[in-house]
Design a protein around this motif. Structure first.
Motif, PDB file in Angstrom:
ATOM      1  N   PHE A 136      -7.573  -6.087   0.027  1.00 30.60           N
ATOM      2  CA  PHE A 136      -7.607  -4.902  -1.070  1.00 30.60           C
ATOM      3  C   PHE A 136      -8.855  -5.182  -2.036  1.00 30.60           C
ATOM      4  O   PHE A 136      -9.025  -6.175  -2.602  1.00 30.60           O
ATOM      5  CB  PHE A 136      -6.164  -4.888  -1.938  1.00 30.60           C
ATOM      6  CG  PHE A 136      -5.115  -4.440  -1.430  1.00 30.60           C
ATOM      7  CD1 PHE A 136      -4.739  -3.357  -1.641  1.00 30.60           C
ATOM      8  CD2 PHE A 136      -4.455  -5.310  -0.358  1.00 30.60           C
ATOM      9  CE1 PHE A 136      -3.263  -2.816  -1.198  1.00 30.60           C
ATOM     10  CE2 PHE A 136      -3.288  -4.898   0.172  1.00 30.60           C
ATOM     11  CZ  PHE A 136      -2.609  -3.534  -0.007  1.00 30.60           C
ATOM     12  N   LEU A 167      -2.858  -3.110  -9.380  1.00 30.44           N
ATOM     13  CA  LEU A 167      -2.100  -3.400  -8.134  1.00 30.44           C
ATOM     14  C   LEU A 167      -1.376  -4.512  -7.955  1.00 30.44           C
ATOM     15  O   LEU A 167      -0.437  -4.739  -7.123  1.00 30.44           O
ATOM     16  CB  LEU A 167      -3.232  -3.426  -6.983  1.00 30.44           C
ATOM     17  CG  LEU A 167      -4.544  -2.400  -6.793  1.00 30.44           C
ATOM     18  CD1 LEU A 167      -5.418  -2.840  -5.822  1.00 30.44           C
ATOM     19  CD2 LEU A 167      -4.063  -1.060  -6.876  1.00 30.44           C
ATOM     20  N   LEU A 179       0.881  -1.227   0.101  1.00 27.54           N
ATOM     21  CA  LEU A 179       0.003   0.011  -0.133  1.00 27.54           C
ATOM     22  C   LEU A 179       0.825   1.136   0.018  1.00 27.54           C
ATOM     23  O   LEU A 179       0.734   2.268  -0.702  1.00 27.54           O
ATOM     24  CB  LEU A 179      -1.069  -0.087   1.329  1.00 27.54           C
ATOM     25  CG  LEU A 179      -1.894   1.101   1.266  1.00 27.54           C
ATOM     26  CD1 LEU A 179      -2.715   1.500   0.215  1.00 27.54           C
ATOM     27  CD2 LEU A 179      -2.693   1.158   2.664  1.00 27.54           C
ATOM     28  N   VAL A 239     -11.129  -4.486  -4.841  1.00 24.80           N
ATOM     29  CA  VAL A 239     -11.096  -4.248  -6.519  1.00 24.80           C
ATOM     30  C   VAL A 239     -12.362  -4.533  -7.096  1.00 24.80           C
ATOM     31  O   VAL A 239     -12.930  -4.981  -6.864  1.00 24.80           O
ATOM     32  CB  VAL A 239      -9.708  -5.224  -6.656  1.00 24.80           C
ATOM     33  CG1 VAL A 239      -8.286  -4.858  -6.389  1.00 24.80           C
ATOM     34  CG2 VAL A 239     -10.047  -6.593  -6.688  1.00 24.80           C
ATOM     35  N   LEU A 244       2.045   1.647  -3.560  1.00 23.69           N
ATOM     36  CA  LEU A 244       1.118   2.034  -4.561  1.00 23.69           C
ATOM     37  C   LEU A 244       0.849   3.412  -4.273  1.00 23.69           C
ATOM     38  O   LEU A 244       0.687   4.463  -5.268  1.00 23.69           O
ATOM     39  CB  LEU A 244      -0.121   1.191  -4.267  1.00 23.69           C
ATOM     40  CG  LEU A 244       0.084  -0.216  -4.729  1.00 23.69           C
ATOM     41  CD1 LEU A 244      -1.076  -1.191  -4.066  1.00 23.69           C
ATOM     42  CD2 LEU A 244       0.117  -0.456  -6.206  1.00 23.69           C
ATOM     43  N   THR A 254       2.387  -4.837  -7.941  1.00 17.23           N
ATOM     44  CA  THR A 254       3.217  -4.473  -6.445  1.00 17.23           C
ATOM     45  C   THR A 254       2.918  -5.325  -5.759  1.00 17.23           C
ATOM     46  O   THR A 254       3.948  -5.751  -5.043  1.00 17.23           O
ATOM     47  CB  THR A 254       2.568  -3.101  -6.279  1.00 17.23           C
ATOM     48  OG1 THR A 254       3.162  -2.120  -7.345  1.00 17.23           O
ATOM     49  CG2 THR A 254       3.315  -2.599  -5.069  1.00 17.23           C
ATOM     50  N   VAL A 279      -5.967   3.290  -5.625  1.00 17.60           N
ATOM     51  CA  VAL A 279      -6.143   2.262  -4.384  1.00 17.60           C
ATOM     52  C   VAL A 279      -7.539   2.539  -4.002  1.00 17.60           C
ATOM     53  O   VAL A 279      -7.642   3.509  -3.380  1.00 17.60           O
ATOM     54  CB  VAL A 279      -5.024   2.228  -3.410  1.00 17.60           C
ATOM     55  CG1 VAL A 279      -5.181   1.059  -2.546  1.00 17.60           C
ATOM     56  CG2 VAL A 279      -3.659   2.032  -3.837  1.00 17.60           C
TER      57      VAL A 279
END
Length: 221
Positions: free
Chosen positions: A139, A208, A116, A141, A119, A211, A126
């Motif tokens: 997370f 995302l 995080l 999404v 990002l 990463t 995010v």
């Protein structure tokens, strides 16, 4: 107007991720999820000393699943409707059905925290990120990510989600929402709170995953 005021008061408590709910009832917290964030909510079980409130001695997920036959409180439900429904399930945990408004990428909490930060430094979009008392980071999404996860990871140069301890949660699963207790271990809380622009439009997982996978790989070596 009264609904908005009640929701605003609830924000302070739900974002704290604490056990205290002195300024907001459970129903007001639920109404924030349905009214502000546009998420469905389902009443969930609780666990004490490892025993699930569902009464099943062999429960495979004590304190971490919806109540049997509990209704889904739909996104957009007004506060009075939420209050009426939730009053029938005192003490229930707040659970969010996955695969409708969002899917979830599940990683170890240290990986989630590190990823995080990276990002955000890179300025990538995010959405909300929650952390659980058993050490996982969720997370949020865009829907469809869970089913497409192997292909998405392959495109970013990774081909073994299990080796990365990186998992997709999609339709048919539920997550415990802050500030509810999960599995009798403690409350779930926000690592990155929802913002008015993110719940309705969670980021695409492909933005995302590179990463997340990189940090997960580095953490495993």
């Amino acid at each position: 107007m009264g609904f908005t005021i009640g929701i605003s008061r609830g924000i302070r408590d739900i974002r704290s991720g604490s056990r205290r709910r002195s300024r907001s009832s459970d129903a007001t917290v639920v109404a924030e999820y349905t009214g502000l964030w546009g998420w469905d909510v389902v009443p969930g079980v609780r666990a004490t000393a490892g025993a699930c409130s569902c009464g099943d001695a062999g429960c495979p997920a004590p304190g971490a699943h919806p109540l049997a036959l509990a209704p889904v409180i739909r996104a957009g439900a007004p506060l009075d409707e939420v209050t009426a429904v939730w009053s029938e399930f005192p003490g229930a945990a707040l659970m969010l059905p996955v695969g409708r408004a969002f899917d979830v990428i599940d990683v170890a909490e240290p990986v989630g925290r590190h990823a995080l930060a990276r990002l955000e430094r890179m300025g990538l979009p995010v959405g909300p990120v929650a952390v659980t008392p058993d050490g996982r980071a969720h997370f949020f999404v865009a829907p469809g990510a869970a089913g497409a996860l192997p292909e998405l990871l392959y495109r970013t140069g990774w081909d073994d989600p299990a080796a990365l301890d990186l998992h997709g949660l999609g339709p048919g699963t539920h997550i415990t929402a802050p500030p509810s207790d999960r599995a009798g271990l403690g409350p779930v809380h926000w690592l990155r709170s929802p913002a008015l622009d993110s719940p309705a439009h969670p980021p695409e997982a492909r933005l995302l995953l590179g990463t997340l996978a990189y940090v997960a790989h580095r953490s495993a070596t």
